[in-house]
Design a protein around this motif. Structure first.
Motif, PDB file in Angstrom:
ATOM      1  N   SER A   1       0.849  -1.195   0.000  1.00 16.93           N
ATOM      2  CA  SER A   1       0.000   0.000   0.000  1.00 16.93           C
ATOM      3  C   SER A   1       0.885   1.245   0.000  1.00 16.93           C
ATOM      4  CB  SER A   1      -0.893   0.019   1.242  1.00 16.93           C
ATOM      5  OG  SER A   1      -1.484   1.301   1.411  1.00 16.93           O
ATOM      6  N   LEU A   2       0.535   2.216  -0.832  1.00 17.29           N
ATOM      7  CA  LEU A   2       1.291   3.464  -0.872  1.00 17.29           C
ATOM      8  C   LEU A   2       1.120   4.270   0.411  1.00 17.29           C
ATOM      9  CD1 LEU A   2       0.560   4.621  -4.537  1.00 17.29           C
ATOM     10  CD2 LEU A   2       2.684   3.623  -3.661  1.00 17.29           C
ATOM     11  N   GLU A   3       0.044   4.001   1.146  1.00 21.29           N
ATOM     12  CA  GLU A   3      -0.229   4.747   2.377  1.00 21.29           C
ATOM     13  C   GLU A   3       0.489   4.154   3.588  1.00 21.29           C
ATOM     14  OE1 GLU A   3      -2.836   3.951   0.146  1.00 21.29           O
ATOM     15  OE2 GLU A   3      -2.498   5.980  -0.630  1.00 21.29           O
ATOM     16  N   GLN A   4       0.994   2.937   3.455  1.00 20.82           N
ATOM     17  CA  GLN A   4       1.696   2.296   4.581  1.00 20.82           C
ATOM     18  C   GLN A   4       2.865   3.163   5.030  1.00 20.82           C
ATOM     19  OE1 GLN A   4       3.268  -1.548   3.582  1.00 20.82           O
ATOM     20  NE2 GLN A   4       4.463  -1.751   5.447  1.00 20.82           N
ATOM     21  N   ARG A   5       3.029   3.290   6.335  1.00 22.63           N
ATOM     22  CA  ARG A   5       4.123   4.119   6.857  1.00 22.63           C
ATOM     23  C   ARG A   5       5.275   3.238   7.347  1.00 22.63           C
ATOM     24  NH1 ARG A   5       3.647   9.388   7.102  1.00 22.63           N
ATOM     25  NH2 ARG A   5       1.620  10.271   6.533  1.00 22.63           N
ATOM     26  N   ILE A   6       6.481   3.656   7.002  1.00 25.91           N
ATOM     27  CA  ILE A   6       7.688   2.917   7.340  1.00 25.91           C
ATOM     28  C   ILE A   6       8.518   3.738   8.313  1.00 25.91           C
ATOM     29  CG2 ILE A   6       9.762   1.810   6.420  1.00 25.91           C
ATOM     30  CD1 ILE A   6       7.147   0.566   5.407  1.00 25.91           C
ATOM     31  N   ARG A   7       8.889   3.127   9.421  1.00 29.26           N
ATOM     32  CA  ARG A   7       9.692   3.833  10.430  1.00 29.26           C
ATOM     33  C   ARG A   7      11.164   3.741  10.058  1.00 29.26           C
ATOM     34  NH1 ARG A   7      12.178   3.119  15.538  1.00 29.26           N
ATOM     35  NH2 ARG A   7      11.795   4.894  16.941  1.00 29.26           N
ATOM     36  N   LEU A   8      11.835   4.884  10.033  1.00 21.49           N
ATOM     37  CA  LEU A   8      13.243   4.943   9.668  1.00 21.49           C
ATOM     38  C   LEU A   8      14.111   4.955  10.928  1.00 21.49           C
ATOM     39  CD1 LEU A   8      13.057   7.695   6.884  1.00 21.49           C
ATOM     40  CD2 LEU A   8      12.702   5.217   6.677  1.00 21.49           C
ATOM     41  N   THR A   9      15.186   4.186  10.892  1.00 23.32           N
ATOM     42  CA  THR A   9      16.100   4.112  12.030  1.00 23.32           C
ATOM     43  C   THR A   9      17.531   4.377  11.560  1.00 23.32           C
ATOM     44  OG1 THR A   9      16.691   1.766  11.819  1.00 23.32           O
ATOM     45  CG2 THR A   9      14.599   2.275  12.929  1.00 23.32           C
TER      46      THR A   9
ATOM     47  N   PHE B   1      17.033  13.275   8.418  1.00 21.67           N
ATOM     48  CA  PHE B   1      15.907  13.209   9.357  1.00 21.67           C
ATOM     49  C   PHE B   1      16.368  12.614  10.691  1.00 21.67           C
ATOM     50  CE2 PHE B   1      11.830  13.211   6.581  1.00 21.67           C
ATOM     51  CZ  PHE B   1      12.363  14.193   5.764  1.00 21.67           C
ATOM     52  N   LEU B   2      15.672  12.987  11.762  1.00 25.73           N
ATOM     53  CA  LEU B   2      15.919  12.363  13.053  1.00 25.73           C
ATOM     54  C   LEU B   2      15.445  10.912  13.007  1.00 25.73           C
ATOM     55  CD1 LEU B   2      14.747  15.193  15.479  1.00 25.73           C
ATOM     56  CD2 LEU B   2      17.100  14.430  15.091  1.00 25.73           C
ATOM     57  N   PRO B   3      16.145   9.983  13.637  1.00 23.98           N
ATOM     58  CA  PRO B   3      15.694   8.585  13.678  1.00 23.98           C
ATOM     59  C   PRO B   3      14.292   8.496  14.266  1.00 23.98           C
ATOM     60  CG  PRO B   3      17.928   8.784  14.513  1.00 23.98           C
ATOM     61  CD  PRO B   3      17.422  10.185  14.351  1.00 23.98           C
ATOM     62  N   GLY B   4      13.491   7.600  13.715  1.00 22.23           N
ATOM     63  CA  GLY B   4      12.140   7.403  14.215  1.00 22.23           C
ATOM     64  C   GLY B   4      11.062   8.009  13.350  1.00 22.23           C
ATOM     65  N   ALA B   5      11.466   8.771  12.348  1.00 22.00           N
ATOM     66  CA  ALA B   5      10.470   9.353  11.447  1.00 22.00           C
ATOM     67  C   ALA B   5       9.709   8.252  10.726  1.00 22.00           C
ATOM     68  CB  ALA B   5      11.154  10.263  10.431  1.00 22.00           C
ATOM     69  N   GLU B   6       8.414   8.442  10.549  1.00 20.41           N
ATOM     70  CA  GLU B   6       7.587   7.477   9.830  1.00 20.41           C
ATOM     71  C   GLU B   6       7.158   8.096   8.502  1.00 20.41           C
ATOM     72  OE1 GLU B   6       4.423   5.984  12.237  1.00 20.41           O
ATOM     73  OE2 GLU B   6       5.785   4.848  13.522  1.00 20.41           O
ATOM     74  N   VAL B   7       7.538   7.446   7.412  1.00 23.73           N
ATOM     75  CA  VAL B   7       7.338   7.998   6.072  1.00 23.73           C
ATOM     76  C   VAL B   7       6.485   7.043   5.253  1.00 23.73           C
ATOM     77  CG1 VAL B   7       8.499   8.874   4.013  1.00 23.73           C
ATOM     78  CG2 VAL B   7       9.607   9.090   6.249  1.00 23.73           C
ATOM     79  N   ALA B   8       5.480   7.572   4.566  1.00 21.87           N
ATOM     80  CA  ALA B   8       4.612   6.747   3.727  1.00 21.87           C
ATOM     81  C   ALA B   8       5.402   6.173   2.560  1.00 21.87           C
ATOM     82  CB  ALA B   8       3.446   7.574   3.203  1.00 21.87           C
ATOM     83  N   VAL B   9       4.999   4.990   2.119  1.00 21.01           N
ATOM     84  CA  VAL B   9       5.670   4.336   0.987  1.00 21.01           C
ATOM     85  C   VAL B   9       5.670   5.247  -0.237  1.00 21.01           C
ATOM     86  CG1 VAL B   9       5.538   2.396  -0.636  1.00 21.01           C
ATOM     87  CG2 VAL B   9       5.205   2.001   1.816  1.00 21.01           C
ATOM     88  N   LYS B  10       4.545   5.927  -0.483  1.00 14.79           N
ATOM     89  CA  LYS B  10       4.497   6.827  -1.644  1.00 14.79           C
ATOM     90  C   LYS B  10       5.534   7.937  -1.524  1.00 14.79           C
ATOM     91  CE  LYS B  10       1.657   9.698  -4.615  1.00 14.79           C
ATOM     92  NZ  LYS B  10       0.327  10.272  -4.930  1.00 14.79           N
TER      93      LYS B  10
END
Length: 297
Positions: A63-71, A85-94
């Motif tokens: 899903s393009l709307e799914q959010r992925i947490r970056l570490t 970005f600061l660690p922990g940001a959640e970014v949508a797949v799109k």
């Protein structure tokens, strides 16, 4: 002069090796130079990844709307903004896909590649009949091998180590990543041109998927190659790539006054500087643009 002759005349002024395919989508007029030779794709490999992502979305796998947490474990040096970005940001797949293309974000690319799977990207290309598009390395792997740190573990320590390596000695010109073999991230200009044509004509997955891919590629912010010499309002969907002496750009250029559109896949290696390669790609594109725009109805 034919389009072929015009492009060859431009390239006669370069000491680098170029592979170029230009094709007008309506008339099918085409020119090819070293079109079946393998070239290191650099960041143009993000186009096949984008295509595979939208195939998976259309099949309901992602899903393009799914959010992925970056570490910190996701950090990749080079182009992009997500590494800031600061660690922990959640970014949508799109958004990951958007950044992967419009600012060539390496961290975003590797997260999308994790989602779709490296082997599945290449398998999808084969399904499309594009047997000469080969993707074996993520951005992290490509850069770490090219920087002489192959096998370096991802993470904050590896990130800083690789950044330091690039600042001191850069990419190893003799690295294995530059070998024109299917074990690397390589493609022929012919197959990359065919992929662009499938996207431009709505034949990849679905018209909706193609429209979404084109919408992202048209937002490209790195405009110093294919777009550089074209009229300001020209609509262009493109993706560039650079590593070492490799300077590439691939895309679709829309002509004015109902003249249609053309695809261009321009790969190169052996450039004395990035700017030299950029200027050559810009001149090749302008040559094709003027040829098609001024052709008889």
């Amino acid at each position: 002069m034919s389009l072929q002759e015009k492009l060859e005349a431009v390239l006669s002024e370069s000491s680098a090796t170029f592979g170029v395919v230009v094709k007008h989508l309506e008339t099918q007029e085409e020119a090819q130079i070293n079109s079946n030779d393998y070239f290191q794709m650099a960041s143009t490999f993000k186009v096949p990844i984008l295509a595979t992502l939208f195939r998976d979305v259309s099949e309901g796998r992602l899903s393009l709307e799914q959010r992925i947490r970056l570490t910190e474990d996701d950090l990749v040096p080079g182009s992009g903004v997500l590494q800031e970005f600061l660690p922990g940001a959640e970014v949508a797949v799109k958004d990951l896909a958007m950044l992967m293309i419009i600012v060539s974000d390496n961290l975003g690319t590797d997260k999308v590649l994790e989602l779709v799977g490296t082997e599945r990207v290449e398998a999808f290309m084969k399904e499309l009949g594009l047997a000469h598009i080969s993707i074996r390395n993520s951005c992290w792997e490509l850069l770490s091998i090219g920087g002489g740190l192959g096998g370096e573990k991802k993470g904050l320590e590896g990130f800083h180590k690789l950044k330091q390596k690039f600042q001191t000695s850069g990419i190893d010109a003799d690295s294995v990543i530059f070998q024109p073999i299917p074990e690397n991230n390589v493609a022929t200009p012919a197959d990359m041109g065919k992929l662009l044509e499938l996207i431009a004509t709505g034949q990849l997955v679905s018209q909706e998927a193609c429209d979404s891919i084109l919408d992202i590629m048209k937002r490209q912010q790195l405009r110093n190659r294919i777009p550089y010499l074209l009229p300001d309002k020209t609509i262009i969907a493109c993706k560039s790539g650079t590593i070492g002496s490799v300077v590439n750009d691939v895309g679709i250029v829309y002509l004015p006054e109902g003249k249609g559109a053309f695809t261009i896949a321009a790969f190169s290696h052996g450039n004395h500087s990035t700017k030299e390669g950029e200027r050559m790609i810009a001149r090749l594109t302008l040559t094709a643009y003027e040829h098609f725009a001024h052709s008889e109805e």
